[in-house]
Write a protein that holds these residues in place. Structure first.
Motif, PDB file in Angstrom:
ATOM      1  N   PHE A  47       0.860  -1.109   0.124  1.00  0.00           N
ATOM      2  CA  PHE A  47      -0.081   0.007  -0.116  1.00  0.00           C
ATOM      3  C   PHE A  47       0.807   1.205  -0.089  1.00  0.00           C
ATOM      4  O   PHE A  47       0.632   2.477  -0.813  1.00  0.00           O
ATOM      5  CB  PHE A  47      -0.882   0.145   1.120  1.00  0.00           C
ATOM      6  N   ASP A  48       1.971   1.153   0.889  1.00  0.00           N
ATOM      7  CA  ASP A  48       2.657   2.558   0.724  1.00  0.00           C
ATOM      8  C   ASP A  48       3.462   2.419  -0.604  1.00  0.00           C
ATOM      9  O   ASP A  48       3.771   3.800  -1.049  1.00  0.00           O
ATOM     10  CB  ASP A  48       3.828   2.174   1.959  1.00  0.00           C
ATOM     11  N   ALA A  49       3.866   1.516  -1.124  1.00  0.00           N
ATOM     12  CA  ALA A  49       4.434   1.871  -2.405  1.00  0.00           C
ATOM     13  C   ALA A  49       3.504   2.393  -3.378  1.00  0.00           C
ATOM     14  O   ALA A  49       3.975   3.287  -4.227  1.00  0.00           O
ATOM     15  CB  ALA A  49       5.206   0.448  -2.876  1.00  0.00           C
ATOM     16  N   HIS A  68       3.449  -8.206  -9.947  1.00  0.00           N
ATOM     17  CA  HIS A  68       4.806  -8.061 -10.454  1.00  0.00           C
ATOM     18  C   HIS A  68       5.815  -8.633  -9.513  1.00  0.00           C
ATOM     19  O   HIS A  68       7.080  -9.172  -9.810  1.00  0.00           O
ATOM     20  CB  HIS A  68       5.011  -6.542 -10.970  1.00  0.00           C
ATOM     21  N   ASP A  69       5.453  -8.371  -8.224  1.00  0.00           N
ATOM     22  CA  ASP A  69       6.620  -8.818  -7.096  1.00  0.00           C
ATOM     23  C   ASP A  69       6.629 -10.495  -7.127  1.00  0.00           C
ATOM     24  O   ASP A  69       7.609 -10.758  -6.951  1.00  0.00           O
ATOM     25  CB  ASP A  69       5.865  -8.232  -5.934  1.00  0.00           C
ATOM     26  N   SER A  70       5.776 -10.952  -7.617  1.00  0.00           N
ATOM     27  CA  SER A  70       5.589 -12.528  -7.818  1.00  0.00           C
ATOM     28  C   SER A  70       6.142 -13.146  -8.896  1.00  0.00           C
ATOM     29  O   SER A  70       6.127 -14.198  -9.311  1.00  0.00           O
ATOM     30  CB  SER A  70       4.402 -12.972  -7.418  1.00  0.00           C
ATOM     31  N   HIS A  71       6.450 -11.904  -9.970  1.00  0.00           N
ATOM     32  CA  HIS A  71       7.109 -12.588 -11.301  1.00  0.00           C
ATOM     33  C   HIS A  71       5.818 -13.064 -12.161  1.00  0.00           C
ATOM     34  O   HIS A  71       5.963 -14.103 -12.773  1.00  0.00           O
ATOM     35  CB  HIS A  71       8.163 -13.051 -11.087  1.00  0.00           C
ATOM     36  N   MET A  72       4.540 -12.532 -11.832  1.00  0.00           N
ATOM     37  CA  MET A  72       3.560 -13.249 -12.361  1.00  0.00           C
ATOM     38  C   MET A  72       2.644 -11.996 -13.277  1.00  0.00           C
ATOM     39  O   MET A  72       1.439 -12.241 -13.204  1.00  0.00           O
ATOM     40  CB  MET A  72       2.576 -14.041 -11.714  1.00  0.00           C
ATOM     41  N   LEU A  81       5.055   1.125 -12.674  1.00  0.00           N
ATOM     42  CA  LEU A  81       5.257  -0.243 -12.022  1.00  0.00           C
ATOM     43  C   LEU A  81       6.633  -0.439 -11.420  1.00  0.00           C
ATOM     44  O   LEU A  81       6.639  -1.076 -10.501  1.00  0.00           O
ATOM     45  CB  LEU A  81       4.523  -1.202 -12.829  1.00  0.00           C
ATOM     46  N   THR A  82       7.522  -0.258 -12.410  1.00  0.00           N
ATOM     47  CA  THR A  82       8.838  -0.817 -11.843  1.00  0.00           C
ATOM     48  C   THR A  82       9.596   0.055 -11.007  1.00  0.00           C
ATOM     49  O   THR A  82      10.096  -0.186  -9.988  1.00  0.00           O
ATOM     50  CB  THR A  82       9.856  -0.588 -13.145  1.00  0.00           C
ATOM     51  N   ILE A  83       9.252   1.334 -11.025  1.00  0.00           N
ATOM     52  CA  ILE A  83       9.520   2.415  -9.807  1.00  0.00           C
ATOM     53  C   ILE A  83       8.807   1.993  -8.752  1.00  0.00           C
ATOM     54  O   ILE A  83       9.414   1.980  -7.593  1.00  0.00           O
ATOM     55  CB  ILE A  83       9.451   3.909 -10.285  1.00  0.00           C
ATOM     56  N   ALA A  84       7.560   1.556  -8.615  1.00  0.00           N
ATOM     57  CA  ALA A  84       6.706   1.126  -7.213  1.00  0.00           C
ATOM     58  C   ALA A  84       7.337  -0.054  -6.883  1.00  0.00           C
ATOM     59  O   ALA A  84       7.369  -0.262  -5.639  1.00  0.00           O
ATOM     60  CB  ALA A  84       5.348   0.923  -7.903  1.00  0.00           C
ATOM     61  N   HIS A  85       8.108  -1.000  -7.606  1.00  0.00           N
ATOM     62  CA  HIS A  85       8.630  -2.059  -7.244  1.00  0.00           C
ATOM     63  C   HIS A  85       9.895  -1.750  -6.602  1.00  0.00           C
ATOM     64  O   HIS A  85      10.279  -2.719  -5.571  1.00  0.00           O
ATOM     65  CB  HIS A  85       8.683  -3.256  -8.169  1.00  0.00           C
ATOM     66  N   VAL A  87      10.270   0.916  -4.729  1.00  0.00           N
ATOM     67  CA  VAL A  87       9.731   1.385  -3.559  1.00  0.00           C
ATOM     68  C   VAL A  87       9.793   0.207  -2.760  1.00  0.00           C
ATOM     69  O   VAL A  87      10.163   0.076  -1.562  1.00  0.00           O
ATOM     70  CB  VAL A  87       8.575   2.301  -3.529  1.00  0.00           C
ATOM     71  N   LEU A  88       9.063  -0.699  -3.078  1.00  0.00           N
ATOM     72  CA  LEU A  88       8.847  -1.990  -2.354  1.00  0.00           C
ATOM     73  C   LEU A  88       9.720  -2.788  -1.761  1.00  0.00           C
ATOM     74  O   LEU A  88       9.984  -3.061  -0.680  1.00  0.00           O
ATOM     75  CB  LEU A  88       7.623  -2.945  -3.152  1.00  0.00           C
ATOM     76  N   ARG A  89      10.889  -2.835  -2.729  1.00  0.00           N
ATOM     77  CA  ARG A  89      12.245  -3.441  -2.366  1.00  0.00           C
ATOM     78  C   ARG A  89      12.898  -2.769  -1.452  1.00  0.00           C
ATOM     79  O   ARG A  89      13.490  -3.409  -0.375  1.00  0.00           O
ATOM     80  CB  ARG A  89      13.077  -3.699  -3.671  1.00  0.00           C
ATOM     81  N   THR A  90      12.789  -1.444  -1.627  1.00  0.00           N
ATOM     82  CA  THR A  90      13.651  -0.596  -0.557  1.00  0.00           C
ATOM     83  C   THR A  90      12.798  -0.701   0.790  1.00  0.00           C
ATOM     84  O   THR A  90      13.645  -0.816   1.903  1.00  0.00           O
ATOM     85  CB  THR A  90      13.424   0.937  -1.038  1.00  0.00           C
TER      86      THR A  90
END
Length: 385
Positions: A47-49, A68-72, A81-85, A87-90
């Protein structure tokens, strides 16, 4: 680039400060001991990402981020979406690291994709964490060659990832931007394109600006935790140390509150509360208005977090009642944990995590009675509202 420190004893700040301090304390107390604390933390990451991209003027659907996080992915991921991911990884990186790591020179360099990574230490001296950015404080690792080799390997991997992300960022732009980037490396500078920052600007001295921002840290440490975090975030917004990673400032707010012990149970999903503050207040020329808005955003984040905990707790109780008399090797308890740890789940995602067929996943969802959220024919998703 110098940031003027506001008066911490401004009477107009007191109501918002008291509310933020009280709300964050309540959230930390419940999130640290709650039965669904693990799912609450993981859902908050997504939610934060998504909220971070919303604040930057871009819309990213949470369900797309989950897939996207599950590679699906159901389609090619967009630049947003790449930037949001990222943020999620960070956020996950901050959650796994020590509380004071993100505010150190090593942590900031690692988060922006530069500098050599060092192995995580159980404890570091404050002087090593808050020292001169030009100094190098590397813990003695002579007795542990394996840690040193792993550090080198991770540094090389991070460097490769950073280079790949830079290429993806450029290719995600239009043909004109790509051509302009190629020319700019030889003859001219390229201006960044908005807050998301598709291209680099060599005239933007990130190191000097980060040093200016870190100079505010000792002053923030003397203030109440929530006010210190608000001052740091306001300084980040004014100084703008990283134009391509401007979203990092809101994540550092959560890291700072965790470092101060105000919200030690998780990295605060500050962007979710910041969304509730009007743009005119967040970008006001009056610093008092901005700081009040940032403090109110913390109160809103705490309120949203408490409601999320209540919602997840109720959902867990209802689902556990359905599986009370099931056999011991049933996949339903695993499905409960998966549903509580994701904003939305799909049949392929369930099948992948539980090791069942897509048809079996649909049967499990029907037995558990999870509510469908998408209403689409070709793509169905379930989750806790």
């Amino acid at each position: 680039m110098r940031y003027e420190i506001p008066d911490p004893f401004e009477p107009a700040l007191l109501p918002a400060l008291i509310s933020a301090e009280d709300g964050l304390a309540r959230l930390d107390e419940r999130a640290g001991r709650h039965a669904v604390a693990e799912g609450f933390r993981e859902r908050g990451q997504f939610f934060d990402a998504a909220a971070a991209l919303w604040l930057a003027g871009e819309l990213v659907h949470v369900e797309d981020l989950v897939l996207h996080d599950s590679h699906m992915d159901t389609r090619a991921p967009s630049h947003e979406l790449t930037i949001a991911h990222a943020v999620l990884r960070t956020r996950r990186r901050l959650d796994l690291a020590d509380a004071d790591w993100a505010l150190s020179t090593f942590g900031l360099n690692a988060l922006r994709g530069e500098g050599r990574l060092v192995p995580r230490q159980e404890s570091l001296e404050p002087s090593a964490l808050r020292g001169d950015p030009d100094e190098t404080h590397v813990p003695d690792a002579a007795d542990d060659s394996m840690d040193s080799s792993l550090s080198d390997a991770f540094a090389e991997i991070d460097a490769a990832i950073a280079r790949s992300e830079r290429l993806l960022d450029i290719h995600a732009g239009s043909a004109a931007e790509v051509e302009q980037a190629a020319i700019g490396t030889q003859t001219q500078r390229v201006e960044p394109t908005g807050q998301l920052g598709l291209l680099f600007d060599d005239d933007w001295d990130e190191t000097a600006r980060l040093d200016a921002w870190r100079a505010v840290l000792p002053v923030a440490d003397q203030l109440p935790a929530s006010l210190g975090a608000a001052v740091l975030f306001d300084a980040w917004e004014r100084i703008e140390p990283l134009r391509r990673q401007h979203w990092l400032g809101s994540l550092l707010v959560g890291a700072y509150l965790r470092f101060r012990g105000k919200v030690g149970s998780h990295v605060l999903a500050y962007n979710t509360g910041l969304k509730t503050i009007r743009h005119e207040r967040r970008r006001s020329k009056d610093r008092l208005t901005r700081l009040t808005g940032f403090l109110e955003a913390m109160s809103a984040t705490a309120e949203l977090g408490l409601k999320e905990l209540d919602r997840l707790s109720l959902a867990r109780t209802q689902m556990e009642m359905r599986v009370r008399d099931r056999r011991s090797n049933s996949n339903l308890p695993g499905l409960i944990d998966l549903v509580l740890s994701r904003p939305i789940v799909s049949a392929p995602l369930i099948a992948r995590h539980l090791g069942v067929t897509p048809r079996g996943a649909l049967n499990l969802v029907r037995e558990l009675g999870v509510r469908e959220m998408t209403g689409r024919g070709r793509y169905r998703g379930w989750g806790v509202l």
